[in-house]
Scaffold this motif. Sequence first.
Motif, short mmCIF file in Angstrom:
data_model
loop_
_atom_site.label_atom_id
_atom_site.label_comp_id
_atom_site.label_asym_id
_atom_site.label_seq_id
_atom_site.Cartn_x
_atom_site.Cartn_y
_atom_site.Cartn_z
N ASP A 306 -40.62 -94.94 15.12
CA ASP A 306 -41.98 -95.44 15.34
C ASP A 306 -42.62 -95.85 14.02
O ASP A 306 -43.29 -96.88 13.93
N ILE A 307 -42.41 -95.04 12.99
CA ILE A 307 -42.93 -95.40 11.66
C ILE A 307 -42.33 -96.72 11.22
O ILE A 307 -43.03 -97.63 10.74
N PHE A 308 -41.02 -96.85 11.36
CA PHE A 308 -40.32 -98.07 10.96
C PHE A 308 -40.89 -99.28 11.69
O PHE A 308 -41.14 -100.34 11.08
N LYS A 309 -41.11 -99.17 12.98
CA LYS A 309 -41.63 -100.29 13.77
C LYS A 309 -43.02 -100.70 13.31
O LYS A 309 -43.34 -101.89 13.24
N ALA A 310 -43.87 -99.71 13.03
CA ALA A 310 -45.23 -100.02 12.57
C ALA A 310 -45.20 -100.73 11.21
O ALA A 310 -45.95 -101.68 10.98
#
Length: 379
Positions: A306-310
């Motif tokens: 999720d961090i990567f996607k944001a």
Amino acid sequence: MEEKLVIASVSEEVILSIEDLQREGSKKLPTFKREFFNSGSTGQITVHENSTSYQKYRLRCRVLRDVSKATLSTVVLGKTISFPLCVSPAGLHAMAHPDGELATSRACAKRGILMGISSFSNYSVEDVIQAGREVRDVGHVMQLYTMKDRALQERIIKRAEKAGCKAIFLTADSPVLGVRYNEWRNDFRTPDGLSYPMIERTSEMLIAQTHDSGFMAFNSDTHSWAEEIPWLRRRTKMEIWIKGVLTAEDVLLAREYGCDGVIVSNHGGRQLDGTPSTIDALPECVEAADGKIRVHIDGGIRTGADIFKAIALGAECCWIGRPMIWGLAYDGQKGAEKALDILYDEFRRCMMLTGCTSIAEISKASLGIVRADGPLARL
């Protein structure tokens, strides 16, 4: 027989994900605390979609890339942090564990990331920052509401700046509290023995009123861009960030009024239900920022992916709230450290498996979006 008992005992204590931490931490909280921390407003649509909206994005892996020297560090608010994650300001940490924000601050310092301190912190800004500095001086920010008592608001600002905070995070999405059925059903009040030293509220004062009525008593619903930002600028040299932005229009206003950054946030789904998830609001906010103002995000982040996607969609940094509460409830400072360790390791592996060796290499090229009518759509 003995071997089976050992295996059962070990499996009960294995925490491998934030989902595990949520489940086990929540078990240790009585209903009124668990529902206060975990629930959102009215139908729980936004609090649910904050997390599930990440699932429509897919990761485009690259192979045969040398990721042996991949670095996760980045610079936020002038501080080098270990990876692009920080801890959001959230109130009542001591309701999850007696050490409260002190434990959170130490966990953040140990991991090398920034922490936001809520106006509803159960410990003073001075004590929270000192607790972190005992481990490492990484950095803190102070969350602030627009208050009817301007003298009190100014005292908080001065204390935060003197203690070493890097920025003010002005919560801008709360002229009133959202409709939180669980708080009303439970007649939620701050538990006896806990106080809010930053807004100068004692335990006796808090137990005498509901959370909703207490908030309405001190919070001002007359706030405005034209009034708040100049007022803050005249009183502090700290950076001024606007927390609670969900639209391009408000990003443009933040630029117009000279703010230093915005946090794309819907208050963890606790204000107006039915607003977009923050990951869905992020792209239009990044486009409106046009590189002229920094954009961070919070809400619904539960995995390193999720961090990567944001980050791929344009956020400079991500912030988390509930995962730290679950960590505290599970095992105090060790539980909070566990939450951060899980997310750090997941993010590191995600970077390496997508072939990225630095934060700068994470981009929309790393993502696709699921389409119902055909193949994965590239961004």
